[in-house]
Design a protein around this motif. Sequence first.
Motif, PDB file in Angstrom:
ATOM      1  N   ALA A   1       0.848  -1.194   0.000  1.00 40.81           N
ATOM      2  CA  ALA A   1       0.000   0.000   0.000  1.00 40.81           C
ATOM      3  C   ALA A   1       0.880   1.238   0.000  1.00 40.81           C
ATOM      4  CB  ALA A   1      -0.910   0.005   1.226  1.00 40.81           C
ATOM      5  N   THR A   2       0.415   2.266  -0.690  1.00 41.39           N
ATOM      6  CA  THR A   2       1.107   3.563  -0.678  1.00 41.39           C
ATOM      7  C   THR A   2       0.091   4.656  -0.379  1.00 41.39           C
ATOM      8  OG1 THR A   2       0.835   3.813  -3.065  1.00 41.39           O
ATOM      9  CG2 THR A   2       2.909   2.863  -2.305  1.00 41.39           C
ATOM     10  N   ASP A   3       0.561   5.708   0.264  1.00 38.62           N
ATOM     11  CA  ASP A   3      -0.320   6.804   0.644  1.00 38.62           C
ATOM     12  C   ASP A   3       0.542   8.036   0.900  1.00 38.62           C
ATOM     13  OD1 ASP A   3      -3.292   7.175   1.571  1.00 38.62           O
ATOM     14  OD2 ASP A   3      -2.098   8.231   3.064  1.00 38.62           O
ATOM     15  N   ASN A   4      -0.054   9.213   0.873  1.00 37.54           N
ATOM     16  CA  ASN A   4       0.680  10.430   1.235  1.00 37.54           C
ATOM     17  C   ASN A   4       1.017  10.439   2.718  1.00 37.54           C
ATOM     18  OD1 ASN A   4       0.605  11.407  -1.378  1.00 37.54           O
ATOM     19  ND2 ASN A   4      -1.318  12.497  -1.056  1.00 37.54           N
ATOM     20  N   ASN A   5       0.194   9.765   3.519  1.00 35.04           N
ATOM     21  CA  ASN A   5       0.426   9.630   4.955  1.00 35.04           C
ATOM     22  C   ASN A   5       1.017   8.251   5.236  1.00 35.04           C
ATOM     23  OD1 ASN A   5      -0.775  12.172   5.692  1.00 35.04           O
ATOM     24  ND2 ASN A   5      -2.757  11.242   5.272  1.00 35.04           N
ATOM     25  N   THR A   6       1.333   7.990   6.474  1.00 37.59           N
ATOM     26  CA  THR A   6       1.871   6.694   6.873  1.00 37.59           C
ATOM     27  C   THR A   6       0.747   5.660   6.949  1.00 37.59           C
ATOM     28  OG1 THR A   6       3.618   7.768   8.135  1.00 37.59           O
ATOM     29  CG2 THR A   6       3.154   5.476   8.676  1.00 37.59           C
ATOM     30  N   VAL A   7       0.894   4.571   6.219  1.00 36.58           N
ATOM     31  CA  VAL A   7      -0.068   3.470   6.269  1.00 36.58           C
ATOM     32  C   VAL A   7       0.261   2.662   7.519  1.00 36.58           C
ATOM     33  CG1 VAL A   7      -0.965   1.439   5.087  1.00 36.58           C
ATOM     34  CG2 VAL A   7      -0.207   3.414   3.748  1.00 36.58           C
ATOM     35  N   ILE A   8      -0.705   2.574   8.433  1.00 39.13           N
ATOM     36  CA  ILE A   8      -0.406   1.951   9.729  1.00 39.13           C
ATOM     37  C   ILE A   8      -1.067   0.604   9.960  1.00 39.13           C
ATOM     38  CG2 ILE A   8       0.112   4.130  10.887  1.00 39.13           C
ATOM     39  CD1 ILE A   8      -2.717   3.964  12.138  1.00 39.13           C
ATOM     40  N   SER A   9      -2.232   0.361   9.331  1.00 38.46           N
ATOM     41  CA  SER A   9      -2.933  -0.873   9.659  1.00 38.46           C
ATOM     42  C   SER A   9      -3.752  -1.392   8.487  1.00 38.46           C
ATOM     43  CB  SER A   9      -3.828  -0.667  10.889  1.00 38.46           C
ATOM     44  OG  SER A   9      -4.718   0.400  10.694  1.00 38.46           O
ATOM     45  N   TYR A  10      -4.202  -2.635   8.639  1.00 38.73           N
ATOM     46  CA  TYR A  10      -4.973  -3.309   7.596  1.00 38.73           C
ATOM     47  C   TYR A  10      -6.096  -4.109   8.231  1.00 38.73           C
ATOM     48  CZ  TYR A  10      -2.160  -7.311   9.056  1.00 38.73           C
ATOM     49  OH  TYR A  10      -1.559  -8.290   9.809  1.00 38.73           O
ATOM     50  N   PHE A  11      -7.089  -4.392   7.419  1.00 35.28           N
ATOM     51  CA  PHE A  11      -8.246  -5.174   7.856  1.00 35.28           C
ATOM     52  C   PHE A  11      -8.527  -6.195   6.767  1.00 35.28           C
ATOM     53  CE2 PHE A  11     -12.770  -6.071   7.951  1.00 35.28           C
ATOM     54  CZ  PHE A  11     -13.016  -6.279   9.309  1.00 35.28           C
ATOM     55  N   ILE A  12      -8.596  -7.466   7.124  1.00 36.61           N
ATOM     56  CA  ILE A  12      -8.893  -8.536   6.162  1.00 36.61           C
ATOM     57  C   ILE A  12     -10.148  -9.258   6.611  1.00 36.61           C
ATOM     58  CG2 ILE A  12      -8.074 -10.665   5.076  1.00 36.61           C
ATOM     59  CD1 ILE A  12      -5.210  -9.770   5.690  1.00 36.61           C
ATOM     60  N   THR A  13     -11.036  -9.534   5.661  1.00 31.57           N
ATOM     61  CA  THR A  13     -12.257 -10.275   5.952  1.00 31.57           C
ATOM     62  C   THR A  13     -12.628 -11.135   4.749  1.00 31.57           C
ATOM     63  OG1 THR A  13     -14.581 -10.077   6.644  1.00 31.57           O
ATOM     64  CG2 THR A  13     -13.735  -8.378   5.148  1.00 31.57           C
ATOM     65  N   GLN A  14     -13.495 -12.089   4.965  1.00 36.93           N
ATOM     66  CA  GLN A  14     -14.053 -12.876   3.875  1.00 36.93           C
ATOM     67  C   GLN A  14     -15.416 -12.327   3.456  1.00 36.93           C
ATOM     68  OE1 GLN A  14     -12.664 -16.519   6.322  1.00 36.93           O
ATOM     69  NE2 GLN A  14     -13.662 -17.302   4.514  1.00 36.93           N
ATOM     70  N   ASN A  15     -15.899 -11.311   4.136  1.00 35.90           N
ATOM     71  CA  ASN A  15     -17.209 -10.728   3.890  1.00 35.90           C
ATOM     72  C   ASN A  15     -17.047  -9.441   3.079  1.00 35.90           C
ATOM     73  OD1 ASN A  15     -19.717  -9.558   3.957  1.00 35.90           O
ATOM     74  ND2 ASN A  15     -19.995  -9.755   6.167  1.00 35.90           N
TER      75      ASN A  15
END
Length: 105
Positions: A18-32
């Motif tokens: 992931a890239t962003d102008n800000n710091t990417v700090i976290s992620y969320f993974i789901t099957q839904n």
Amino acid sequence: NNSVDNATGSKVTVHLTATDNNTVISYFITQNGSYKPGIYTDTWSTFTTPSSSVSENVTYTIPTTGTYSVDNIDNNTALNLYVWVRDNSSNISDNYSFDNITYFK
């Protein structure tokens, strides 16, 4: 994101970038795929090395109860994984990234 092509057991390795102008700090993974996480969702996971351009292998654990649980998945089934990322300003990606794997019991 790119996950392994297939998995056995309840843990799946997923490669996230992931890239962003800000710091990417976290992620969320789901099957839904119809669920979009909110800022205060308690299942956000933190990247090991947050940055404005992050690339990491992370582990997704298939739930043990509920609709998307290991017990409710048939052998040789395609699992869809949906991923969102969040930056240090609490901005959540507008759309999810999608990947699928084949699950073997």
